[in-house]
Design a protein around this motif. Structure first.
Motif, PDB file in Angstrom:
ATOM      1  N   VAL A   1     -29.939 -10.366 -13.639  1.00  0.00           N
ATOM      2  CA  VAL A   1     -30.320  -9.297 -12.713  1.00  0.00           C
ATOM      3  C   VAL A   1     -31.236  -9.837 -11.613  1.00  0.00           C
ATOM      4  O   VAL A   1     -31.055  -9.552 -10.427  1.00  0.00           O
TER       5      VAL A   1
ATOM      6  N   ILE B   1     -30.683  -9.860  -7.498  1.00  0.00           N
ATOM      7  CA  ILE B   1     -31.592  -9.244  -6.527  1.00  0.00           C
ATOM      8  C   ILE B   1     -32.034 -10.286  -5.503  1.00  0.00           C
ATOM      9  O   ILE B   1     -32.089 -10.037  -4.299  1.00  0.00           O
TER      10      ILE B   1
ATOM     11  N   MET C   1     -29.379 -11.050  -2.904  1.00  0.00           N
ATOM     12  CA  MET C   1     -29.293  -9.975  -1.918  1.00  0.00           C
ATOM     13  C   MET C   1     -30.435 -10.070  -0.913  1.00  0.00           C
ATOM     14  O   MET C   1     -30.245  -9.928   0.298  1.00  0.00           O
TER      15      MET C   1
ATOM     16  N   TYR D   1     -34.240  -2.034 -12.591  1.00  0.00           N
ATOM     17  CA  TYR D   1     -34.419  -3.058 -11.553  1.00  0.00           C
ATOM     18  C   TYR D   1     -33.232  -3.026 -10.597  1.00  0.00           C
ATOM     19  O   TYR D   1     -33.384  -3.085  -9.369  1.00  0.00           O
ATOM     20  N   VAL D   2     -32.025  -2.950 -11.182  1.00  0.00           N
ATOM     21  CA  VAL D   2     -30.811  -2.924 -10.351  1.00  0.00           C
ATOM     22  C   VAL D   2     -30.781  -1.653  -9.516  1.00  0.00           C
ATOM     23  O   VAL D   2     -30.488  -1.690  -8.316  1.00  0.00           O
TER      24      VAL D   2
ATOM     25  N   ALA E   1     -32.973  -1.588  -6.460  1.00  0.00           N
ATOM     26  CA  ALA E   1     -32.489  -2.432  -5.366  1.00  0.00           C
ATOM     27  C   ALA E   1     -31.083  -2.048  -4.943  1.00  0.00           C
ATOM     28  O   ALA E   1     -30.411  -2.810  -4.259  1.00  0.00           O
TER      29      ALA E   1
ATOM     30  N   GLY F   1     -36.953  -3.366  -5.337  1.00  0.00           N
ATOM     31  CA  GLY F   1     -36.325  -3.875  -6.556  1.00  0.00           C
ATOM     32  C   GLY F   1     -36.925  -5.198  -6.980  1.00  0.00           C
ATOM     33  O   GLY F   1     -37.176  -5.437  -8.167  1.00  0.00           O
TER      34      GLY F   1
END
Lengths: 105, 450
Positions: free
Chosen positions: A80, A84, A87, B129-130, B133, B145
């Motif tokens: 995860v 992030i 991105m 968290y996902v 964001a 995020g």
């Protein structure tokens, strides 16, 4: 621990605590997002050392089973986290966390 | 156990519906499953279930009730957020993540073992968290995020180290064994105390209490508004229930020894959040600080010998007010300038619901926030934490100022206001939730019957 009789639980605990503290300070002081990730991994693995050592001292396997849970969770967390970060990198073109200053009161 | 299986299968079912191209049935499917979940809980009332004869998970009345509260809040969250997610391309993925996070909340309501506590905290946090964001091209959402991820992971690692030290001291992860270890009169060694302190610190991060609350305003502001609503209600409530279970159960001796310190943390949380909230211009940030101040109240339930019921009552009223407030902000977010100003001319129902939610958070009767705060304060007085009660009352007065300022803003006169049109379902849900805020006050009179 029979092979190395001079190494006691205290030594393992000191090692684990030191690594954990290094991880905490790394997250607090580093400004690079990837290094912050690595420091979080360091913290989790420091915990693993302590767990296995305690498990051996108590003669109880549940501590070692717990280590597997931590590994699974750490892998999920990194997946995860890296997503992030990717991105963020696409939008910012940097992994420096000082660039993250959009949200203010 | 079937409650947990139902939620996990629901999450997978949502993804399957997406593959089968049945996206429009996703929301009814979720609502049906959540209603079934509440039905299961009602059917299980009064029984104690320990799946597979292990004490990994223990479903007793308290756990079932907590799970029921989360399910009810999530039910209304799904209805109100449906208009936002209707346009979203990755709707089913986000829905599935929310449901998986809810699985974690279920584990935290019913854990009987530190392993399940850790897994619950992680299953609760990682999807969020996902979600925080999830606006891929919005830098604010990315930043939110990322910050949530870093601080959340550090908090989890600290919690984990605490669990390890407690294991080192007691030789078991089982909550019952740990409580017996203390009750047998064995010395709570330094390792044990340090471990429990680290568990407490990890949870203070999760419920955003001082001095670990700095991330909250940034994360709440940057995340998509409906995700903020989810974070500030269910995620926080689940973490708080787990904290309460630990610190009124096996770690009660720690609270008895360090009650004063926890009281100081609660007081600092209340003072820091309420004074900071006064200066906020962004209403989402103001609600974030308000959420921190509620963490102060929630935290003090563990030192006041409060019952799980009064904690859940607080969480339910706060969560209902929270989803109303964030929902109204989301409905008005597309407007230019100061979107909440003159809201009553745009939509009377939204304006009234927003006012009711803020007044409930401020603790003004007849809204149930008043009763919830009253329960906490009454139990603190019984436990003789008078200084903390004084701080609570003063900071509530400060709080009332900024809540009233925000709700008066809604009733200012503006020229040529465009109407906000709601679908009947959402409009009546807002009305129902506002009515619930008042009805819960009445229901509080019967709380002892449960």
């Amino acid at each position: 621990m029979e092979i190395l009789p001079n190494i006691t639980i205290q030594h393992y605990l000191w090692l684990s605590t030191t690594l954990f503290a290094l991880g905490v300070f790394g997250v607090l002081l580093r400004r690079n997002a990837i290094l912050m990730f690595m420091c979080i991994e360091l913290m989790l693995n420091a915990v693993n050392i302590a767990l296995v050592a305690f498990s051996k001292v108590h003669g109880d396997t549940s501590g070692q089973v717990f280590v597997f849970f931590i590994m699974v969770v750490a892998a999920a967390e990194v997946a995860v986290g890296l997503a992030i970060l990717m991105m963020l990198y696409r939008n910012l073109r940097t992994t420096d966390t000082d660039a993250l200053n959009n949200l203010k009161g | 156990m079937k409650e947990l299986l139902l939620t996990a299968l629901l999450g997978i079912g949502i993804l399957v519906l997406d593959i089968l191209n049945l996206k429009k049935y996703v929301l009814p499917f979720i609502l049906l499953a959540l209603a079934t979940l509440v039905g299961f809980i009602a059917a299980d009332w009064g029984t104690i279930e320990t799946p597979f004869g292990q004490t990994m998970l223990v479903y007793e009345n308290g756990a079932n009730l907590a799970l029921g509260v989360f399910a009810v809040v999530l039910f209304f969250w799904f209805i109100l957020s449906s208009s936002y997610f209707k346009q979203h391309e990755g709707k089913t993925d986000l829905y599935a993540l929310v449901v998986f996070s809810f699985c974690g909340a279920g584990l935290l309501a019913s854990f009987g073992n530190m392993a399940m506590l850790f897994l619950g905290v992680e299953i609760l946090s990682i999807p969020v968290y996902v979600l925080a964001a999830s606006k891929k091209h919005d830098l604010a959402s990315n930043e939110s995020g990322f910050k949530y991820f870093i601080l959340g992971s550090v908090a989890s690692a600290i919690l984990l180290f605490g669990i390890t030290l407690v294991y080192g001291a007691t030789g078991s992860f089982d909550l019952a064994v740990i409580s017996n270890f203390i009750q047998d009169g064995k010395d709570a060694s330094i390792i044990m105390n340090v471990g429990i302190t680290m568990i407490l610190v990890g949870f203070l991060f999760k419920i955003s209490a001082a001095p670990f609350h700095i991330w909250t305003p940034d994360v709440y502001q940057g995340a998509p508004t409906w995700i903020t609503a989810f974070m500030s209600t269910i995620v926080k409530a689940a973490a708080m229930v787990a904290l309460f279970k630990l610190f009124t159960g096996p770690f009660q001796f720690y609270v008895e020894a360090n009650g004063y310190t926890i009281g100081v943390i609660a007081a600092v949380t209340l003072i820091a959040s309420n004074t900071a909230a006064l200066w906020q211009t962004d209403v989402k940030r103001m609600l974030a600080y308000s959420s921190i101040s509620h963490a102060g109240f929630l935290l003090s339930t563990i030192i006041g010998n409060a019952s799980l019921l009064s904690l859940l009552f607080y969480l339910l009223t706060y969560s209902i007010a929270g989803i109303i407030a964030f929902g109204v902000i989301k409905e008005t977010q597309t407007l230019e300038g100061n979107p909440l100003k003159g809201l009553y001319r745009r939509n009377g129902v939204l304006a009234f619901a927003f006012t009711a939610a803020l007044l409930s958070m401020a603790g003004i009767p007849p809204f149930s926030g008043f009763i919830a705060k009253y329960f906490v304060i009454a139990q603190l007085i019984e436990a003789k934490y008078f200084a903390l009660v004084v701080v609570m009352i003063i900071t509530s007065a400060i709080g009332a100022f900024y809540y009233l300022r925000a709700s008066l803003n809604v009733y200012q006169h503006i020229e040529n206001a465009g109407r906000i049109v709601l679908t009947p379902l959402i409009k009546w849900t807002y009305i129902l939730l506002t009515a619930l805020l008042v009805l819960l006050t009445v229901a509080a009179g019967y709380i002892h019957l449960l």
